[in-house]
Design an enzyme around this catalytic site. Structure first.
Site, mmCIF file in Angstrom:
data_model
loop_
_atom_site.group_PDB
_atom_site.id
_atom_site.type_symbol
_atom_site.label_atom_id
_atom_site.label_comp_id
_atom_site.label_asym_id
_atom_site.label_seq_id
_atom_site.Cartn_x
_atom_site.Cartn_y
_atom_site.Cartn_z
ATOM 1 N N ASP A 72 -8.016 -5.315 -0.099
ATOM 2 C CA ASP A 72 -8.540 -5.975 -1.289
ATOM 3 C C ASP A 72 -8.236 -7.457 -1.319
ATOM 4 O O ASP A 72 -8.899 -8.220 -2.024
ATOM 5 C CB ASP A 72 -7.992 -5.300 -2.553
ATOM 6 C CG ASP A 72 -8.631 -3.950 -2.736
ATOM 7 O OD1 ASP A 72 -9.775 -3.799 -2.306
ATOM 8 O OD2 ASP A 72 -7.981 -3.055 -3.285
ATOM 9 N N HIS A 96 0.848 -1.183 0.000
ATOM 10 C CA HIS A 96 0.000 0.000 0.000
ATOM 11 C C HIS A 96 0.884 1.234 0.000
ATOM 12 O O HIS A 96 1.932 1.230 0.633
ATOM 13 C CB HIS A 96 -0.911 0.014 1.239
ATOM 14 C CG HIS A 96 -2.061 0.958 1.099
ATOM 15 N ND1 HIS A 96 -1.959 2.288 1.405
ATOM 16 C CD2 HIS A 96 -3.315 0.758 0.637
ATOM 17 C CE1 HIS A 96 -3.114 2.867 1.149
ATOM 18 N NE2 HIS A 96 -3.954 1.967 0.677
#
Ligand code: CMC
Length: 431
Positions: free
Chosen positions: A366, A308
């Site tokens: 996700d 991320h």
């Protein structure tokens, strides 16, 4: 924003420039470089905006090092555990948790705006039947500006509010219709007696021959997916919405721009890409091959669902999503599914592998949301539309915040130009 006693001093060719320093409620201090070009004639350079605050905001805070995410000051774990999506929508939009009466009123407003203008059905029919639902969503949400003229005046706070309500209310209907269209089933109208998540599940899975019984555990898991994706401060799609809005574009056009940006595999498209990657790996014994590819600098392959831009610790949304995944998989009795075995083993290997540990690449939201959605029966092409409908409240809250600031300006980054210097145009016969 409070100006501190601190000043940063920049020296260029012996000349010094004082830059004001601001202290946020939380997070690192921010240097104000707005007057730098006028004073020193230089720009700053920050591709990917890795170190640039593009706006002031009071909505969401992330501490990526510590793995903290709060909305209006409330930790995401508390909101996911104790609240629900529409209450979080209210919080994001209005800045405070609602009273019981305010929540009832808000829920009733959203519930009563879920239907689409009947003519919009014709708009859906213009798409090829195998269109990606995200393609349909970009088009249909942009087209809302042609159907709801009475909520496009961005200078009228009441119209801004109506547009916000319409978007939050109609996105599940649009996403479900996009899905039904691509699988060739008739559209299912929203039902006002169902809560937001149950209504969405029913609009996706009911058919005229058989209604859909909503399981409360699945509807709770769906609501949690919505809640965990509701906002994430100035990410790529939110910044896109703000940039589109900075020119004065109408709200539906701005949200369509956000949906377009979200679609990419580095952002919202990662949930689809992640599940497709798990399917491609196929079995636990093939994982080492893919881990080796992810580490190979000459191979563009990345482990989707890992890493991320901001979190250099466990994504706090992923922690809650993982719990939810365990709950849903147990309910559906699919813990032995080979895909889930691959997911679990991949998670285990990546969390213990020095490459991923050193680069602080943790599974992100996700990774787990895809697993839940697959188990619920959604095709991978619906994963990103579900992210888009959840994030709509974040986009619209940030849009509203930007427009409420009288000092907001059109966004216009500068560049480091490395092209040709001025040269003479040669006629074609002389080239
Ligand atoms: N697999 C393998 N290596 C990776 C990965 C990955 N998923 N992510 C980052 N790296 C490596 C990258 O190669 C780089 O190595 P080096 O320093 O040796 O060049 C290092 O880690 C830092 O990567 P970066 O590209 O500079 O980091 P970034 O902050 O620009 O990228 C990211 C963040 C999310 C785009 C990236 O981690 C990625 O592509 N992840 C996979 C896609 C994904 O899951 N995206 C969903 C994000 S969460 C949902 C959302 O908010 O949209």
């Amino acid at each position: 924003m409070s100006e501190t006693q601190k000043t940063a001093t920049l020296t260029i060719d012996g000349a010094t420039y004082d830059l004001p320093v601001y202290s946020p409620t939380s997070g690192p201090d921010v240097l104000d470089i707005r007057k730098l070009y006028g004073q020193a004639g230089v720009f700053t350079y920050d591709p990917g905006f890795t170190s640039t605050a593009s706006c002031e905001s009071t909505i969401t805070y992330i501490d990526g090092e510590e793995g903290i995410l709060t909305h209006r000051g409330y930790p995401i774990g508390d909101l996911a555990g104790k609240s629900h999506y529409l209450e979080v929508c209210y919080l994001l939009l209005y800045g405070a948790l609602p009273t019981a009466a305010e929540l009832e009123d808000f829920e009733s407003t959203i519930t009563r705006h879920t239907m689409l203008h009947e003519q919009m059905v014709n708009f859906f029919r213009g798409f090829r039947r195998d269109a990606h639902p995200m393609a349909i969503m970009v088009g249909v949400v942009g087209a809302m500006s042609a159907f709801y003229h009475d909520s496009t005046d961005i200078n009228d706070p009441r119209q801004r509010e109506i547009a916000s309500h319409r978007l939050i209310a109609k996105m599940p209907t649009i996403a479900a219709m996009a899905y039904k269209y691509t699988i060739g089933q008739p559209f299912v109208s929203p039902r006002n007696d169902l809560d937001y998540a149950s209504n969405f599940l029913r609009m996706c899975f009911a058919v005229p021959a058989e209604d859909y019984e909503v399981n409360p555990i699945l509807s709770r898991a769906m609501d949690r997916i919505f809640t965990l994706h509701a906002d994430h401060e100035q990410n790529a799609s939110t910044s896109t919405v703000r940039l589109a809005s900075s020119s004065g574009a109408n709200p539906f056009a701005c949200i369509a721009a956000g949906i377009a940006c979200l679609w990419g595999p580095a952002h919202g498209g990662a949930n689809q890409a992640c599940l497709e990657m798990l399917k491609e790996i196929g079995s636990v014994d093939r994982i080492p091959e893919y881990i080796a590819r992810a580490k190979d600098k000459n191979d563009p392959f990345r482990l989707m669902g890992f890493g991320h831009r901001v979190y250099k610790n466990m994504d706090p949304r992923a922690t809650v999503m993982k719990e939810s995944a365990d709950e849903v998989l147990e309910l559906l009795g699919v813990e032995d599914n080979p895909l889930l075995q691959v997911a679990k083993e991949l998670e285990h290997i990546a969390l213990n592998d020095p490459y991923f540990k050193d680069k602080k690449l943790f599974p992100n939201v996700d990774f787990y949301s895809g697993i839940i959605l697959e188990a619920m029966g959604f095709p991978t092409s619906m994963f990103t539309p579900i992210f888009a409908l959840s994030r709509t409240v974040g986009w619209i809250s940030q849009w509203k915040e930007q427009l409420s600031d009288p000092a907001h300006k059109i966004g216009r980054p500068r560049q480091l130009y490395l092209g040709e210097d001025v040269r003479s145009y040669a006629d074609i016969e002389n080239r």
